[in-house]
Design a protein around this motif. Structure first.
Motif, PDB file in Angstrom:
ATOM      1  N   ASP A   1      58.513  -4.084  37.023  1.00  0.00           N
ATOM      2  CA  ASP A   1      60.146  -4.081  37.367  1.00  0.00           C
ATOM      3  C   ASP A   1      60.823  -4.466  36.057  1.00  0.00           C
ATOM      4  N   ASP A   2      61.860  -3.650  35.755  1.00  0.00           N
ATOM      5  CA  ASP A   2      62.544  -4.218  34.668  1.00  0.00           C
ATOM      6  C   ASP A   2      63.346  -5.449  34.775  1.00  0.00           C
ATOM      7  N   ARG A   3      63.937  -5.771  36.068  1.00  0.00           N
ATOM      8  CA  ARG A   3      64.508  -7.106  36.245  1.00  0.00           C
ATOM      9  C   ARG A   3      63.698  -8.152  36.086  1.00  0.00           C
TER      10      ARG A   3
ATOM     11  N   THR B   1      66.725 -11.187  45.372  1.00  0.00           N
ATOM     12  CA  THR B   1      65.944 -10.010  44.947  1.00  0.00           C
ATOM     13  C   THR B   1      64.570 -10.520  43.964  1.00  0.00           C
ATOM     14  N   LEU B   2      64.875 -11.516  43.014  1.00  0.00           N
ATOM     15  CA  LEU B   2      63.838 -11.852  42.065  1.00  0.00           C
ATOM     16  C   LEU B   2      62.640 -12.324  43.001  1.00  0.00           C
TER      17      LEU B   2
ATOM     18  N   GLY C   1      68.294 -15.436  37.091  1.00  0.00           N
ATOM     19  CA  GLY C   1      68.728 -14.143  37.624  1.00  0.00           C
ATOM     20  C   GLY C   1      69.845 -13.705  36.929  1.00  0.00           C
TER      21      GLY C   1
ATOM     22  N   ALA D   1      69.227 -12.285  33.755  1.00  0.00           N
ATOM     23  CA  ALA D   1      68.581 -10.804  33.791  1.00  0.00           C
ATOM     24  C   ALA D   1      69.488  -9.817  34.861  1.00  0.00           C
ATOM     25  N   GLY D   2      70.593 -10.473  35.137  1.00  0.00           N
ATOM     26  CA  GLY D   2      71.301  -9.213  36.041  1.00  0.00           C
ATOM     27  C   GLY D   2      70.723  -9.064  37.213  1.00  0.00           C
ATOM     28  N   ALA D   3      70.140 -10.041  38.274  1.00  0.00           N
ATOM     29  CA  ALA D   3      69.613  -9.538  39.490  1.00  0.00           C
ATOM     30  C   ALA D   3      69.737 -10.993  40.174  1.00  0.00           C
TER      31      ALA D   3
END
Length: 263
Positions: free
Chosen positions: A154-156, A187-188, A178, A181-183
């Protein structure tokens, strides 16, 4: 353990590599490749890291790495390493794991591998095969003790693990990472469990232990290793290292000092 970012022209075609031994200098790496047969690699002194698309496995001198036939993999060595490569014929590979693994090395397994990879001639017909059967039996009865660090797709999640690979001692929380990384943290956290099979805290701990093995192998003190790899004090580092590796950092360094001397 430091992650190699070198790019190669691609893995070579599967090849047969004979059993043998050799001293590898600190930091020596082997490009991605595959074997027709299976392969055991044992660091009788020093530390070995084996990387596949599924992640990185680390083997200090009390463990041996197993790579089944056809798996593309690369190696990197930490400390001056007495590397022992033992080819396992295809017809025997079904006795062992179908995926790359790391196993504990019993005294009997160690001596059998050293004998099979040394330059001792086969004095009696069939002696090599009988000793190889001992290796297979020992590995079949030995539980896997993997220092495996899985890598995400997963890119994130990869953005987060790349940040930690670049600086394992980074004290950032998952929420901090996060944001970079923009998440979201939630979610992470879910991705760490579903894709990597462990928590964020556990993944970062294993990553730091990988780096700690390299530091200890190079002769760094336990206290300096703890600080370098992100622990706030030596006692918490010792506890974490013992939990992952199965021995204390001091015991690990003592084993390195008492190992075979380089020629």
């Amino acid at each position: 353990m430091p992650k190699s970012r070198q790019r190669s022209s691609g893995p070579s075609q599967p090849q047969d590599v004979p059993s043998g031994a050799g001293w590898m200098p600190h930091g020596y790496s082997m490009d991605p490749h595959a074997h027709v047969a299976g392969q055991l690699v044992y660091a009788a002194a020093g530390t070995l890291a084996t990387t596949t698309e599924r992640g990185t496995w680390v083997a200090p001198a009390n463990r041996v790495t197993w790579t089944p036939p056809g798996f593309v993999h690369s190696h990197r060595f930490y400390g001056r390493t007495d590397a022992r490569l033992l080819t396992i014929p295809v017809e025997l590979c079904g006795e062992l794991s179908e995926r790359p693994s790391v196993f504990a090395v019993s005294p009997l397994l160690r001596e059998a591998v050293l004998a099979l990879t040394g330059d001792r001639p086969e004095r009696r017909p069939g002696a090599h095969q009988r000793l190889l059967a001992v290796v297979i039996d020992e590995l079949s009865d030995t539980p896997e003790q993997s220092l495996h660090l899985p890598e995400p797709k997963d890119d994130r999640l990869r953005a987060v693990t790349d940040l930690l690979h670049a600086d394992p001692a980074r004290p950032a929380t998952l929420a901090d990472l996060g944001r970079a990384a923009g998440a979201s943290e939630r979610t992470l956290s879910r991705l760490f469990h579903t894709e990597l099979g462990m928590s964020f805290h556990r993944w970062r701990t294993v990553l730091r232990v990988h780096h700690a093995l390299a530091c200890l192998t190079s002769g760094m003190s336990v206290t300096d290793t703890a600080m370098t790899c992100g622990w706030s004090n030596p006692s918490s580092f010792i506890d974490a290292f013992n939990n992952v590796v199965g021995q204390t950092p001091g015991s690990y360094q003592a084993d390195l000092r008492n190992g075979p001397a380089a020629p």
